[in-house]
Structure formats: structure tokens, C-alpha cells
Design a protein around this motif. Structure first.
Motif, short mmCIF file in Angstrom:
data_model
loop_
_atom_site.label_atom_id
_atom_site.label_comp_id
_atom_site.label_asym_id
_atom_site.label_seq_id
_atom_site.Cartn_x
_atom_site.Cartn_y
_atom_site.Cartn_z
N PRO A 190 41.19 45.85 41.48
CA PRO A 190 41.29 47.26 41.87
C PRO A 190 40.04 47.75 42.59
CG PRO A 190 40.78 47.09 39.54
CD PRO A 190 41.02 45.69 40.02
N PHE A 191 40.22 48.59 43.61
CA PHE A 191 39.09 49.28 44.21
C PHE A 191 38.48 50.21 43.16
CE2 PHE A 191 41.13 48.43 48.42
CZ PHE A 191 40.04 47.80 49.00
N GLY A 192 37.14 50.30 43.17
CA GLY A 192 36.46 51.15 42.20
C GLY A 192 36.10 50.45 40.92
N GLY A 193 36.50 49.18 40.81
CA GLY A 193 36.16 48.42 39.62
C GLY A 193 37.12 48.68 38.48
N GLY A 194 36.87 48.01 37.37
CA GLY A 194 37.72 48.15 36.20
C GLY A 194 38.43 46.87 35.86
N ASP A 252 49.98 49.36 43.51
CA ASP A 252 49.19 50.18 44.43
C ASP A 252 49.93 51.50 44.68
OD1 ASP A 252 48.16 51.24 47.02
OD2 ASP A 252 46.97 49.39 47.00
#
Length: 279
Positions: A64-68, A127
Motif C-alpha cells: 500500500p502507498f503510505g506504508g502499513g 484499490d
């Protein structure tokens, strides 16, 4: 939106997009739903999402974009899959815990469609851009998390299929169940009893069927069932009870029963009436 009855009549169809097509029909291949499926009263199509992957590894997800933690299903793979199975006007439903709560009103809506497409997510989900681009409806079974959308899809399909013409042997059964229309949509179902009239359980206590149910007075039986349904709903689901009172304010203080009369209909439960009904 497509509705049944427009154009050539075709069986109600569920088109499923999943990473695990072998999970279908699963329990839907048994019992009433299974027999109806074998007769062609409804149709089930399952498609493997991984078949639309575009690389040699058949990748369907990425970080995922933004991490996690976890992975997110790729929008292009899903977009290709949806376009391959979805017909014009068909509703696309993404099974998600953040979606609209599935209730009997929605089940009736979906039963009136000609076909629906169910997208079963995995990992951390899909997404968001895919959901936006395809105008997907998010639907939830409740406030809990499943490993994927497949089990939710099975439950949704089962709820819809049993409302289709010819699936249940006794069509009136659906109206008498919880959330049915027999006493006003939204009430939970009243208690059921069968033979013997006096039964002794494992605790050693003997329990008799409520006397009114063996009285032969069908009007009193219907009033009793309404009162039981109201009492159970009031105790267990205050939210449904308040919704019911908004439509039936006269029932707030246990007012006069408004149970509809059905002339010429003998309400006794005999063997024939039970044909096709399963617990």
C-alpha cells in the motif's frame, strides 16, 4: 440497473470474481439452493481474478502507498476482471466490512435483478480507484472481519436464491420469517413448536406447546404470533423495534392486533405445508 421481466426471461445469475473459485458453489450446491441450481432456476458463474494478472508471476496485489501492513489488490487486474464478466446495467457489489449492512430489504432488491456481480476481496482490500471507476456498491454482513469476501458472497447469494420463484416449496414461509412481511417488515420471527405436544429435555423438565397453538382458533394463533414477534424484537433488537413502531405506532402500547386476515386459508401445519422447507 437491470430488473427481471425485462426482455427474454433468464434465470437469476450471480457472477463472482474471486481468487478462490473452487469455493463455489460450496454449500450453495446443497439443499434447496443446490436443487434449484441443478434445475436451472438460477445460475452461478465464478471467475478466477488471477487469470487477469499481467506479469509472469500472476501478481494480483502490491504494497500500500503510505506504508502499513498487508497488501492491496491491484486496480488494473480487477478492472480487467470486472469488464470481462459484467454486463451493461449489472450491479457490482464489493463485499466489505465498511459497506452498507445487508438486510432483507436489500436481499429483495437483489432478487429483483436479472444478475449481479460480486467482487470478493482478500488481503487488506482493493484499490479504492477501482471501486470509484466501476461504481461498486460496498456491502457488509456485519461488524466483524472475515478472511475474504467469499463467505460473505455465499451468504448473500443464499439469502437471495431462497426468494426466487420455485426455490422454496412453500412460498408463504419467507413472509413469516424474521424480517418478512407477514406481520410488518422488520420484526424478528415468533417461536416455533412441533410434535410431541409435551416434551422432556435433557434437564429433566417437561415442556408443553403453548395451549393456544393447539386450540384450532387460527385468528388467536395469528394474534399470539404477532405478540411474540413484537416481544422478541422489542427485547433483542431495539433498533428494529423503533423502526417498526414508526410504521405501526398503534402497537406501542400493545394495541389492537392489525394482523391481516386471509380468507379461505387453513393455517394448520401439516406435512404438505412443510414440503420444501428446511431448518
Amino acid at each position: 440497473m437491470t430488473t427481471r421481466g425485462l426482455g427474454p426471461e433468464m434465470p437469476w445469475t450471480a457472477r463472482i470474481l474471486t481468487l478462490f473459485p473452487e469455493m463455489f458453489p460450496g454449500p450453495l450446491g446443497q439443499s434447496l439452493a443446490g436443487r434449484a441450481l441443478a434445475r436451472g432456476d438460477w445460475m452461478l458463474e465464478s471467475m478466477d481474478i488471477r487469470g487477469f494478472a499481467r506479469d509472469k508471476h500472476r501478481s494480483v496485489d502490491d504494497a500500500p502507498f503510505g506504508g502499513g501492513a498487508g497488501m492491496v489488490m491491484l486496480p488494473q487486474v480487477l478492472d480487467d476482471a470486472v469488464q470481462a464478466v459484467r454486463r451493461p446495467g449489472e450491479r457490482l457489489i464489493y463485499l466489505s466490512p465498511r459497506g452498507r449492512l445487508l438486510d432483507q430489504a436489500m436481499v429483495r432488491e437483489l432478487a429483483a435483478e436479472q444478475a449481479i456481480v460480486l467482487l470478493c476481496g482478500r488481503y487488506e482490500g482493493v484499490d479504492q480507484r477501482l471501486l470509484d471507476a466501476q461504481g461498486a456498491e460496498e456491502v457488509s454482513l456485519g461488524d466483524f472481519i472475515l478472511s475474504g469476501g467469499e463467505i460473505a458472497a455465499l451468504a448473500l447469494i443464499d439469502a437471495v436464491v431462497r426468494l426466487l420463484p420455485g426455490v422454496m416449496g412453500n412460498a408463504e414461509s419467507a413472509g413469516e420469517e424474521s424480517f418478512g412481511a407477514e406481520f410488518g417488515a422488520g420484526l424478528l420471527e415468533y417461536p416455533h413448536y412441533t410434535r410431541p405436544a409435551l416434551w422432556t429435555g435433557a434437564d429433566g423438565a417437561s415442556r408443553a406447546v403453548p395451549e393456544i397453538l393447539v386450540s384450532g382458533d387460527h385468528a388467536k394463533v395469528r394474534r399470539w404470533r404477532l405478540e411474540q414477534a413484537e416481544s422478541i424484537t422489542r427485547e433483542r433488537r431495539p433498533d428494529l423495534w423503533q423502526r417498526y413502531l414508526a410504521v405501526n405506532p398503534e402497537r406501542a402500547e400493545g394495541g389492537e392486533s392489525h394482523v391481516r386476515k386471509r380468507p379461505g386459508r387453513d393455517r394448520r401445519r401439516d406435512t404438505k405445508e412443510q414440503e420444501g422447507r428446511e431448518p
